[in-house]
Design a protein around this motif. Sequence first.
Motif, PDB file in Angstrom:
ATOM      1  N   GLU A   1      54.004  26.966  -7.382  1.00  0.00           N
ATOM      2  CA  GLU A   1      54.971  25.905  -7.952  1.00  0.00           C
ATOM      3  C   GLU A   1      54.774  25.668  -9.507  1.00  0.00           C
ATOM      4  N   SER A   2      55.636  25.223 -10.149  1.00  0.00           N
ATOM      5  CA  SER A   2      55.709  24.892 -11.629  1.00  0.00           C
ATOM      6  C   SER A   2      55.254  23.454 -11.627  1.00  0.00           C
ATOM      7  N   GLY A   3      54.374  23.333 -12.699  1.00  0.00           N
ATOM      8  CA  GLY A   3      54.085  21.743 -12.899  1.00  0.00           C
ATOM      9  C   GLY A   3      52.441  21.839 -13.389  1.00  0.00           C
TER      10      GLY A   3
ATOM     11  N   VAL B   1      48.684   9.271  -6.874  1.00  0.00           N
ATOM     12  CA  VAL B   1      48.182   8.387  -7.967  1.00  0.00           C
ATOM     13  C   VAL B   1      47.439   8.915  -8.759  1.00  0.00           C
ATOM     14  N   VAL B   2      46.320   9.936  -8.540  1.00  0.00           N
ATOM     15  CA  VAL B   2      45.396  10.498  -9.478  1.00  0.00           C
ATOM     16  C   VAL B   2      46.599  11.335 -10.176  1.00  0.00           C
ATOM     17  N   ALA B   3      47.308  12.102  -9.586  1.00  0.00           N
ATOM     18  CA  ALA B   3      48.228  13.177 -10.431  1.00  0.00           C
ATOM     19  C   ALA B   3      49.018  12.304 -11.378  1.00  0.00           C
ATOM     20  N   PHE B   4      49.416  11.119 -11.085  1.00  0.00           N
ATOM     21  CA  PHE B   4      50.316  10.277 -11.861  1.00  0.00           C
ATOM     22  C   PHE B   4      49.410   9.841 -13.084  1.00  0.00           C
TER      23      PHE B   4
ATOM     24  N   LEU C   1      44.749  29.379  -9.115  1.00  0.00           N
ATOM     25  CA  LEU C   1      45.433  28.438  -8.410  1.00  0.00           C
ATOM     26  C   LEU C   1      46.959  28.552  -8.471  1.00  0.00           C
ATOM     27  N   GLY C   2      47.417  29.259  -9.635  1.00  0.00           N
ATOM     28  CA  GLY C   2      48.952  29.840  -9.692  1.00  0.00           C
ATOM     29  C   GLY C   2      49.089  30.702  -8.451  1.00  0.00           C
TER      30      GLY C   2
END
Length: 126
Positions: A16-18, A31-34, A10-11
């Motif tokens: 991207e960082s996060g 919404v799901v990520a939050f 995935l990296g």
Amino acid sequence: MVGGLCYAELGTVIPESGAEYIYMLRRAGKVVAFMFVFSFIIVMRPASATGIALGFAEYVVAPFYDGCTPPQLVVKCVAAGGIMVLAIVNCLSVRLATGIQVVSMVVKVLALAVIVLGGVVMLGVT
């Protein structure tokens, strides 16, 4: 092992960082990520820190109560004190916190090395 390989892939695919937030944002939406990040910060991370602190406190308090189990109130107070000390150290100096992490990692690796070498010696003796 498979989980680590999945994160590595995935990296490389999403550079991207996060971490998990970015992966969920790209795959499932805002919404799901939050909801994941919110639950991670409010529930999962504190629960993990609490479990580690309680385990640490159990081992720290045990020598003072030889032959019996230590009272839960004492264990919980020592765990809370440990969390407070770490929080204060983190607030005062990030470099000091990093140094403490490095020292504790070296101590853990040395303890594991002693255990492994003791096991190898015991295998050779018997």
